[in-house]
Design an enzyme around this catalytic site. Structure first.
Site, PDB file in Angstrom:
ATOM      1  N   ASP A 133      34.173  48.732  38.163  1.00  0.00           N
ATOM      2  CA  ASP A 133      34.569  49.375  39.223  1.00  0.00           C
ATOM      3  C   ASP A 133      36.023  49.300  39.516  1.00  0.00           C
ATOM      4  O   ASP A 133      36.639  48.802  40.588  1.00  0.00           O
ATOM      5  CB  ASP A 133      34.063  48.772  40.489  1.00  0.00           C
ATOM      6  CG  ASP A 133      33.988  49.322  41.849  1.00  0.00           C
ATOM      7  OD1 ASP A 133      34.175  50.697  41.895  1.00  0.00           O
ATOM      8  OD2 ASP A 133      33.897  48.567  42.758  1.00  0.00           O
ATOM      9  N   HIS A 176      31.420  40.332  46.652  1.00  0.00           N
ATOM     10  CA  HIS A 176      30.470  40.302  45.259  1.00  0.00           C
ATOM     11  C   HIS A 176      31.525  39.932  44.309  1.00  0.00           C
ATOM     12  O   HIS A 176      32.686  39.691  44.326  1.00  0.00           O
ATOM     13  CB  HIS A 176      29.923  41.690  45.138  1.00  0.00           C
ATOM     14  CG  HIS A 176      31.051  42.833  45.033  1.00  0.00           C
ATOM     15  ND1 HIS A 176      30.926  43.644  46.210  1.00  0.00           N
ATOM     16  CD2 HIS A 176      32.076  43.337  44.198  1.00  0.00           C
ATOM     17  CE1 HIS A 176      32.180  44.453  46.129  1.00  0.00           C
ATOM     18  NE2 HIS A 176      32.753  44.263  44.768  1.00  0.00           N
ATOM     19  N   ASP A 276      38.850  42.455  50.206  1.00  0.00           N
ATOM     20  CA  ASP A 276      37.996  43.760  49.652  1.00  0.00           C
ATOM     21  C   ASP A 276      36.692  43.561  50.252  1.00  0.00           C
ATOM     22  O   ASP A 276      35.890  42.630  50.241  1.00  0.00           O
ATOM     23  CB  ASP A 276      38.131  44.031  48.180  1.00  0.00           C
ATOM     24  CG  ASP A 276      37.338  45.344  47.840  1.00  0.00           C
ATOM     25  OD1 ASP A 276      37.887  46.256  48.139  1.00  0.00           O
ATOM     26  OD2 ASP A 276      36.326  45.017  47.213  1.00  0.00           O
ATOM     27  N   GLU A 318      40.056  45.068  54.330  1.00  0.00           N
ATOM     28  CA  GLU A 318      39.746  46.309  53.651  1.00  0.00           C
ATOM     29  C   GLU A 318      38.337  46.925  54.534  1.00  0.00           C
ATOM     30  O   GLU A 318      37.003  46.518  53.923  1.00  0.00           O
ATOM     31  CB  GLU A 318      39.635  46.340  52.279  1.00  0.00           C
ATOM     32  CG  GLU A 318      39.647  47.741  51.621  1.00  0.00           C
ATOM     33  CD  GLU A 318      37.968  48.299  51.311  1.00  0.00           C
ATOM     34  OE1 GLU A 318      37.794  49.258  51.346  1.00  0.00           O
ATOM     35  OE2 GLU A 318      37.224  47.383  51.183  1.00  0.00           O
ATOM     36  N   HIS A 387      44.054  54.443  46.289  1.00  0.00           N
ATOM     37  CA  HIS A 387      43.436  54.632  44.896  1.00  0.00           C
ATOM     38  C   HIS A 387      42.091  55.009  45.068  1.00  0.00           C
ATOM     39  O   HIS A 387      41.366  55.536  44.337  1.00  0.00           O
ATOM     40  CB  HIS A 387      43.189  53.386  44.289  1.00  0.00           C
ATOM     41  CG  HIS A 387      42.435  52.293  45.081  1.00  0.00           C
ATOM     42  ND1 HIS A 387      42.498  51.883  46.497  1.00  0.00           N
ATOM     43  CD2 HIS A 387      40.924  51.907  44.866  1.00  0.00           C
ATOM     44  CE1 HIS A 387      41.339  51.090  46.841  1.00  0.00           C
ATOM     45  NE2 HIS A 387      40.519  51.005  45.863  1.00  0.00           N
ATOM     46  N   ASP A 388      41.511  55.101  46.377  1.00  0.00           N
ATOM     47  CA  ASP A 388      40.227  55.612  46.707  1.00  0.00           C
ATOM     48  C   ASP A 388      39.719  57.122  46.922  1.00  0.00           C
ATOM     49  O   ASP A 388      40.947  57.871  47.229  1.00  0.00           O
ATOM     50  CB  ASP A 388      39.443  54.764  47.884  1.00  0.00           C
ATOM     51  CG  ASP A 388      38.251  54.064  47.371  1.00  0.00           C
ATOM     52  OD1 ASP A 388      37.374  54.670  46.532  1.00  0.00           O
ATOM     53  OD2 ASP A 388      37.757  53.098  48.004  1.00  0.00           O
ATOM     54  N   ARG A 513      37.656  59.592  40.698  1.00  0.00           N
ATOM     55  CA  ARG A 513      38.730  58.877  41.440  1.00  0.00           C
ATOM     56  C   ARG A 513      39.867  58.810  40.562  1.00  0.00           C
ATOM     57  O   ARG A 513      41.003  58.417  40.958  1.00  0.00           O
ATOM     58  CB  ARG A 513      38.286  57.857  42.192  1.00  0.00           C
ATOM     59  CG  ARG A 513      37.309  58.056  43.280  1.00  0.00           C
ATOM     60  CD  ARG A 513      36.729  56.814  43.937  1.00  0.00           C
ATOM     61  NE  ARG A 513      36.110  55.968  42.925  1.00  0.00           N
ATOM     62  CZ  ARG A 513      35.754  54.920  43.231  1.00  0.00           C
ATOM     63  NH1 ARG A 513      35.937  54.180  44.418  1.00  0.00           N
ATOM     64  NH2 ARG A 513      34.788  54.060  42.321  1.00  0.00           N
TER      65      ARG A 513
END
Length: 635
Positions: A133, A176, A276, A318, A387-388, A513
């Site tokens: 990811d 996570h 994040d 974020e 970046h997204d 992306r």
């Protein structure tokens, strides 16, 4: 535990000078209530958590360098350091920007040339091998990716940046960890303590109950929110991917682990932590498990503890959520101004692109009119690209207020920026198209979405000029918005285009992306020195905007920005009241000349408008995509 006992626990393990004792005691007294009430909201039945927080703080304070303690003291006396008009940010992948961390250090002069004071390096802590990811599946928070260097290299970079006046921002994934993280490995090996760090269920009873109200983040390649794991013999909560295990923040051991980690990284020199996926950190049956009240309690408690142990540090949330939820990440109600210092202003980014496509700013003005006012001690992170992907977060309420239908406008934007709408100047790709909802997000570099790719292919000077002016206008809006730190995405200052070769890297081929995550082209960067080139015009144009921002006191983030309604739908007009005089910004979102809105300016006391960008009197007409920051000259 009382505040005095909390301080005594820390101090008994330190033994510094009486001056530092007074300084530390003052910090404890200042943040004690925030810490205690935050922890009480999270862990009302847990005994001894405060004592263990004190021990964690003491252990890390013992290791904090004299240089970082000096920075702590400086920030205590300058709490608005991140709000000042000269704070300009840059976002980059270390490897794509400069190869590795040592390479980033060598490029500090480039950043200083542009006027950067804040550098966000995208995920660089050790991820799992293979799919990860983009680095957000962290296998070890205390190691750096080997291809980028070592933790010593990161510490050396932080030191060099700090001495050059640049603060480093680092991603900290809160929701996570990778399945390969030591906590998850221990859970898979059957350790009861570490099984409790995660959400693991023996059958589908509870997962199915949760799924009834949970959305899917990546419906294409990661459907569902739970994954069966043979080794752990259970269903694991995996919001984002099967190899990203959600951690259980209702367990106080998780809180203590992350607090220790933040302080440890702060001692390496990290000054800003991008929290994040923070919106997902607390789970509650019957909800979408986002933006739960405990999210803000845990952020408040973390912030309070870090303000005691490393007050130079700031948090950036974020949270890409609706405005009514977003403002809570800077603090509302009992948490007002007590959570993150920074949060992303996603609405501003979306509305810039919306107005560029429609040439109409009424929706933009409407959205900003309804946008909640932030606490004056906080700041937004403003940006044009990151970046997204771009999620077209257009409110149905805002759309209806200006005569639009929300779903239709979102569909128009996704088609326009895919290049499918007649007359579109854009080149992009759909990302994570959801046939059930019609939701289609967009990938693409700022330059390609703004028409530079199409214009260069045509070779037409007028189209190239319009694309450059369009990009400079878009940057001027978020740079001049004034309520936070403007963030320039790597390569946008040079007009880097879509990277259509992204699929040649196996780990990237299923995620478009990477289209807008090209490697830095240093040959093109050299062209910034050649007058008349695209690179020179963009680099010098952005540099001029940042220099203008630095010398404009009205752009301090403590002061609010207010949109002004006026008759011309092609113009966006923003007002910033300030003791040194009101600043009014005027932006032309069309390819045609527009008259200056004299009546609006006169109503704000500006009768001889002076442009802070060019440092000249304002023209009577705005050229295509013109941008003006206007004040009344002082006698």
């Amino acid at each position: 535990m009382e505040a005095s006992a909390f301080f005594a626990t820390i101090w008994s393990r330190l033994g510094h000078s009486s001056y530092l004792s007074a300084d530390l005691e003052a910090r404890v007294e200042r943040y004690w209530e925030d810490l205690e009430t935050g922890l009480q909201a999270l862990y009302p039945q847990s005994e001894g958590v405060l004592g263990r927080v004190a021990e964690t703080l003491a252990r890390n304070l013992q290791e904090r360098s004299i240089e970082l303690q000096a920075l702590d003291l400086k920030r205590v006396y300058q709490p608005d350091w991140f709000q000042k008009p000269h704070m300009h940010g840059y976002i980059a992948y270390a490897d794509r920007f400069a190869g590795n961390l040592k390479g980033v250090a060598e490029r500090i002069p480039y950043l200083k040339e542009l006027g950067i004071r804040y550098l966000h390096l995208m995920p660089l802590l050790l991820p799992r091998e293979g799919e990860n990811d983009g680095g957000y599946a962290v296998a070890d928070y205390r190691q750096v990716r080997p291809d980028l260097g070592s933790m010593d290299d990161l510490q050396a970079l932080c030191t060099q940046l700090r001495r050059e006046g640049i603060s480093l921002c680092l991603d900290l994934v809160l929701n996570h960890v990778a399945r390969e993280h030591p906590w998850a490995v221990a859970a898979r090996q059957g350790a009861p303590r570490y099984r409790d760090y995660f959400y693991i269920y023996p059958d589908r009873t509870l997962p199915d109950a949760f799924e009834r109200t949970l959305p899917e983040v990546f419906p294409d390649f990661a459907p569902g929110n739970f994954t069966w794991d043979d080794e752990v013999a259970g269903w694991v909560w995996t919001t984002f991917n099967r190899w990203q295990w959600d951690v259980n923040w209702s367990n106080p051991e998780v809180f203590l682990e992350y607090l220790d980690l933040i302080l440890w990284l702060a001692n390496r020199g990290v000054e800003v932590f991008r929290l994040d996926a923070i919106a997902f950190t607390w789970k509650r049956l019957g909800t979408n498990c986002q933006n739960q009240p405990e999210v803000h309690a845990l952020t408040q408690a973390l912030r309070a503890a870090v303000r005691i142990g490393a007050p130079a540090v700031a948090f950036k949330a974020e949270a890409i959520v609706a405005p009514e939820d977003l403002i809570t990440y800077l603090g509302t109600g009992a948490h007002y101004g007590k959570v993150s210092e920074l949060a992303y202003h996603n609405t501003l980014m979306v509305q810039i692109w919306s107005s560029l496509a429609s040439r109409d700013t009424r929706l933009f003005t409407q959205a900003l009119q309804r946008f909640p006012e932030k606490p004056p001690t906080t700041a937004w992170a403003t940006y044009l690209r990151c970046h997204d992907d771009i999620g077209w977060a257009i409110s149905d309420t805002d759309a209806a207020a200006v005569g639009l239908e929300g779903a239709a406008h979102r569909r128009f934007l996704s088609e326009f920026y895919r290049g499918e709408f007649p007359g579109s100047f854009a080149r992009g790709m759909h990302f994570q198209e959801n046939p059930a909802t019609g939701d289609r997000r967009t990938s693409g570099s700022a330059a390609s979405l703004a028409g530079l790719e199409t214009a260069l292919e045509s070779g037409h000077p007028r189209l190239i000029n319009l694309a450059i002016e369009r990009l400079l206008l878009a940057h001027a809006v978020f740079i001049g918005y004034g309520e936070g730190i403007p963030l320039i995405y790597m390569g946008d200052e040079l007009g880097l285009l879509n990277d259509y070769d992204y699929g040649q890297e196996p780990a990237h081929q299923d995620d478009n992306r990477w289209l807008h995550r090209p490697r830095m082209d240093w040959a093109r960067a050299e062209r910034r020195k050649q007058a008349g080139t695209v690179e020179h015009r963009l680099f010098q144009g952005l540099k001029a905007l940042l220099e203008a921002r630095s010398r404009t006191p009205q752009l301090h983030a403590a002061f609010p920005t207010r949109p002004l309604w006026q008759p011309n739908p092609h113009l966006l007009v923003l007002k910033r009241p300030h003791p040194e005089g009101t600043l009014v910004q005027v932006y032309n979102f069309s390819e045609q000349d527009q008259a200056l809105p004299w009546e609006t300016l006169r109503a704000e006391g500006i009768v001889q408008p002076f442009d802070r960008i060019t440092q000249t009197p304002a023209p009577a007409y705005l050229m295509p995509y013109a941008r003006l920051w206007l004040t009344q000259p002082r006698l």
